[in-house]
Design a protein around this motif. Sequence first.
Motif, PDB file in Angstrom:
ATOM      1  N   LEU A 165       0.959  -1.166   0.069  1.00  0.00           N
ATOM      2  CA  LEU A 165      -0.040   0.085   0.017  1.00  0.00           C
ATOM      3  C   LEU A 165       0.942   1.216  -0.135  1.00  0.00           C
ATOM      4  O   LEU A 165       1.906   1.194   0.298  1.00  0.00           O
ATOM      5  CB  LEU A 165      -0.919   0.044   1.244  1.00  0.00           C
ATOM      6  N   HIS A 166       0.198   2.341  -0.530  1.00  0.00           N
ATOM      7  CA  HIS A 166       0.962   3.665  -0.495  1.00  0.00           C
ATOM      8  C   HIS A 166       0.898   4.285   0.790  1.00  0.00           C
ATOM      9  O   HIS A 166      -0.106   4.217   1.347  1.00  0.00           O
ATOM     10  CB  HIS A 166       0.650   4.537  -1.549  1.00  0.00           C
ATOM     11  N   VAL A 167       1.864   4.883   1.147  1.00  0.00           N
ATOM     12  CA  VAL A 167       1.880   5.779   2.506  1.00  0.00           C
ATOM     13  C   VAL A 167       2.509   6.993   2.041  1.00  0.00           C
ATOM     14  O   VAL A 167       3.638   7.091   1.586  1.00  0.00           O
ATOM     15  CB  VAL A 167       2.461   5.172   3.752  1.00  0.00           C
ATOM     16  N   PRO A 168       1.779   8.259   2.329  1.00  0.00           N
ATOM     17  CA  PRO A 168       2.530   9.614   1.849  1.00  0.00           C
ATOM     18  C   PRO A 168       3.671   9.688   2.821  1.00  0.00           C
ATOM     19  O   PRO A 168       3.811   9.079   4.058  1.00  0.00           O
ATOM     20  CB  PRO A 168       1.459  10.674   2.282  1.00  0.00           C
ATOM     21  N   SER A 169       4.650  10.267   2.158  1.00  0.00           N
ATOM     22  CA  SER A 169       5.887  10.719   3.055  1.00  0.00           C
ATOM     23  C   SER A 169       5.697  11.139   4.370  1.00  0.00           C
ATOM     24  O   SER A 169       6.426  11.099   5.165  1.00  0.00           O
ATOM     25  CB  SER A 169       7.021  11.551   2.355  1.00  0.00           C
ATOM     26  N   ARG A 170       4.504  12.125   4.548  1.00  0.00           N
ATOM     27  CA  ARG A 170       4.200  12.515   5.848  1.00  0.00           C
ATOM     28  C   ARG A 170       4.099  11.573   6.895  1.00  0.00           C
ATOM     29  O   ARG A 170       3.955  11.864   7.842  1.00  0.00           O
ATOM     30  CB  ARG A 170       3.002  13.423   5.547  1.00  0.00           C
ATOM     31  N   GLN A 183       5.357   8.321   6.827  1.00  0.00           N
ATOM     32  CA  GLN A 183       6.282   7.361   6.622  1.00  0.00           C
ATOM     33  C   GLN A 183       7.263   7.322   7.881  1.00  0.00           C
ATOM     34  O   GLN A 183       8.328   7.876   8.217  1.00  0.00           O
ATOM     35  CB  GLN A 183       7.285   7.629   5.463  1.00  0.00           C
ATOM     36  N   ILE A 184       6.796   6.597   8.763  1.00  0.00           N
ATOM     37  CA  ILE A 184       7.522   6.413  10.074  1.00  0.00           C
ATOM     38  C   ILE A 184       8.975   5.842   9.825  1.00  0.00           C
ATOM     39  O   ILE A 184       9.893   6.472  10.695  1.00  0.00           O
ATOM     40  CB  ILE A 184       6.737   5.543  10.974  1.00  0.00           C
ATOM     41  N   ALA A 185       9.203   5.144   8.829  1.00  0.00           N
ATOM     42  CA  ALA A 185      10.623   4.712   8.989  1.00  0.00           C
ATOM     43  C   ALA A 185      11.604   5.873   8.536  1.00  0.00           C
ATOM     44  O   ALA A 185      12.761   5.729   8.844  1.00  0.00           O
ATOM     45  CB  ALA A 185      10.630   3.714   7.670  1.00  0.00           C
ATOM     46  N   ASP A 186      11.096   7.088   8.175  1.00  0.00           N
ATOM     47  CA  ASP A 186      12.013   8.184   8.004  1.00  0.00           C
ATOM     48  C   ASP A 186      12.902   8.583   9.188  1.00  0.00           C
ATOM     49  O   ASP A 186      13.930   9.088   9.006  1.00  0.00           O
ATOM     50  CB  ASP A 186      11.180   9.442   7.286  1.00  0.00           C
ATOM     51  N   ILE A 187      12.260   8.307  10.249  1.00  0.00           N
ATOM     52  CA  ILE A 187      12.984   8.661  11.629  1.00  0.00           C
ATOM     53  C   ILE A 187      14.150   7.874  11.750  1.00  0.00           C
ATOM     54  O   ILE A 187      15.048   8.261  12.437  1.00  0.00           O
ATOM     55  CB  ILE A 187      12.082   8.461  12.788  1.00  0.00           C
ATOM     56  N   PHE A 188      14.286   6.703  10.864  1.00  0.00           N
ATOM     57  CA  PHE A 188      15.674   5.919  10.993  1.00  0.00           C
ATOM     58  C   PHE A 188      16.552   6.275   9.797  1.00  0.00           C
ATOM     59  O   PHE A 188      17.571   5.530   9.666  1.00  0.00           O
ATOM     60  CB  PHE A 188      15.332   4.387  11.165  1.00  0.00           C
ATOM     61  N   THR A 189      16.054   7.133   8.843  1.00  0.00           N
ATOM     62  CA  THR A 189      16.967   7.026   7.732  1.00  0.00           C
ATOM     63  C   THR A 189      17.330   8.378   7.286  1.00  0.00           C
ATOM     64  O   THR A 189      18.360   8.802   6.516  1.00  0.00           O
ATOM     65  CB  THR A 189      16.076   6.689   6.624  1.00  0.00           C
ATOM     66  N   LYS A 190      16.779   9.503   8.144  1.00  0.00           N
ATOM     67  CA  LYS A 190      17.088  11.005   7.811  1.00  0.00           C
ATOM     68  C   LYS A 190      16.740  12.046   8.787  1.00  0.00           C
ATOM     69  O   LYS A 190      16.080  11.539   9.974  1.00  0.00           O
ATOM     70  CB  LYS A 190      16.499  11.439   6.519  1.00  0.00           C
ATOM     71  N   GLY A 191      17.503  13.036   8.901  1.00  0.00           N
ATOM     72  CA  GLY A 191      17.210  14.172   9.775  1.00  0.00           C
ATOM     73  C   GLY A 191      15.650  14.688   9.659  1.00  0.00           C
ATOM     74  O   GLY A 191      15.307  14.827   8.434  1.00  0.00           O
ATOM     75  N   LEU A 192      15.041  15.142  10.514  1.00  0.00           N
ATOM     76  CA  LEU A 192      13.618  15.520  10.423  1.00  0.00           C
ATOM     77  C   LEU A 192      13.390  16.796  11.199  1.00  0.00           C
ATOM     78  O   LEU A 192      13.955  16.896  12.078  1.00  0.00           O
ATOM     79  CB  LEU A 192      12.668  14.401  10.977  1.00  0.00           C
ATOM     80  N   PRO A 193      12.478  17.760  10.624  1.00  0.00           N
ATOM     81  CA  PRO A 193      12.048  18.652  11.326  1.00  0.00           C
ATOM     82  C   PRO A 193      11.475  18.197  12.581  1.00  0.00           C
ATOM     83  O   PRO A 193      10.856  17.393  12.645  1.00  0.00           O
ATOM     84  CB  PRO A 193      11.131  19.615  10.282  1.00  0.00           C
ATOM     85  N   LYS A 194      11.248  19.273  13.719  1.00  0.00           N
ATOM     86  CA  LYS A 194      10.886  19.040  14.903  1.00  0.00           C
ATOM     87  C   LYS A 194       9.406  18.431  15.133  1.00  0.00           C
ATOM     88  O   LYS A 194       9.067  17.433  15.534  1.00  0.00           O
ATOM     89  CB  LYS A 194      10.845  20.303  16.040  1.00  0.00           C
ATOM     90  N   VAL A 195       8.576  19.110  14.197  1.00  0.00           N
ATOM     91  CA  VAL A 195       7.316  18.470  14.412  1.00  0.00           C
ATOM     92  C   VAL A 195       7.009  17.098  13.708  1.00  0.00           C
ATOM     93  O   VAL A 195       6.342  16.228  14.483  1.00  0.00           O
ATOM     94  CB  VAL A 195       6.280  19.617  13.331  1.00  0.00           C
ATOM     95  N   LEU A 196       7.465  16.853  12.512  1.00  0.00           N
ATOM     96  CA  LEU A 196       7.611  15.455  12.113  1.00  0.00           C
ATOM     97  C   LEU A 196       8.405  14.573  13.070  1.00  0.00           C
ATOM     98  O   LEU A 196       7.727  13.552  13.229  1.00  0.00           O
ATOM     99  CB  LEU A 196       8.374  15.574  10.931  1.00  0.00           C
ATOM    100  N   PHE A 197       9.197  14.946  13.526  1.00  0.00           N
ATOM    101  CA  PHE A 197      10.265  14.080  14.580  1.00  0.00           C
ATOM    102  C   PHE A 197       9.326  13.649  15.656  1.00  0.00           C
ATOM    103  O   PHE A 197       9.278  12.652  16.018  1.00  0.00           O
ATOM    104  CB  PHE A 197      11.653  14.758  14.952  1.00  0.00           C
ATOM    105  N   ASP A 198       8.582  14.628  16.318  1.00  0.00           N
ATOM    106  CA  ASP A 198       8.055  14.426  17.384  1.00  0.00           C
ATOM    107  C   ASP A 198       6.969  13.464  17.159  1.00  0.00           C
ATOM    108  O   ASP A 198       6.677  12.598  17.992  1.00  0.00           O
ATOM    109  CB  ASP A 198       7.463  15.758  17.948  1.00  0.00           C
ATOM    110  N   ASP A 199       6.271  13.764  16.061  1.00  0.00           N
ATOM    111  CA  ASP A 199       5.139  12.859  15.556  1.00  0.00           C
ATOM    112  C   ASP A 199       5.507  11.220  15.401  1.00  0.00           C
ATOM    113  O   ASP A 199       4.983  10.356  16.047  1.00  0.00           O
ATOM    114  CB  ASP A 199       4.482  13.502  14.393  1.00  0.00           C
ATOM    115  N   PHE A 200       6.835  11.132  14.712  1.00  0.00           N
ATOM    116  CA  PHE A 200       7.208   9.718  14.305  1.00  0.00           C
ATOM    117  C   PHE A 200       7.609   9.091  15.767  1.00  0.00           C
ATOM    118  O   PHE A 200       7.562   7.929  15.959  1.00  0.00           O
ATOM    119  CB  PHE A 200       8.176   9.950  13.343  1.00  0.00           C
TER     120      PHE A 200
END
Length: 227
Positions: A186-191, A193-210
């Motif tokens: 299934l498709h999941v928008p990048s917004r 995509q929880i796995a991003d917390i393990f693969t890149k630096g994220l802005p605070k709002v997104l980081f806190d959410d993940f």
Amino acid sequence: MANCKPSATPVDTKGKLSTQEGALYDDPTSYRRLYGALQYLTFTRPDISYAVQQVCLFMHSPRVEHMNALKCILRYIKGTTDFGLQLHKSPISTLVSYTDADWGGCPDTRRSTSGGVANVVSESCWIRNLLLELFLPISKATLVYCDNVSAIYLSSNPVQHQRTKHIEMDIHFVREKVQRGEVRVLHVPSRYQIADIFTKGLPKVLFDDFRDSLSVHGPPALAAGEC
């Protein structure tokens, strides 16, 4: 750094660390010792996994900017000392795997260095077979979320193209599992995509959410009378 100013995230999203720029750090042993301690902490603090992995890349010859990145992790921990991995008991209804990988090998939207979708499907099949042997079969399809539309399309409609010949086995492996009803890609928008917390630096709002999605937070508030 007991009195340092806390950081909102464990990694600076403005730029990537370099292997050759800047002065060498004068105490590489201290750098490696701090990294080793942080590596152990990732067992209960998966939210710092990416940041710790990044500073690990420069253990052989750390520079000042690398030490600053390591200190950023310490500053983040300073502000979240009461955080930890909170585990909750829940019934197993479906297996959910997140991956931001695509399909492997060529310079287009199907490219990936790890064949991520096929790897996730392979691991989920192993778990399904294990549970079957334990007389706990899963009747529902395993959900595999991916943020690459092309990879999702290929999982059910493989395209015979020169650029995808070398990943033909991966495509057909996943397609077979999809046709059997064992897997749904299934498709999941990048917004989301929880796995991003393990693969890149994220802005605070997104980081806190993940981070919250990983169940990493402070201890639950105690009700009156509890200790």
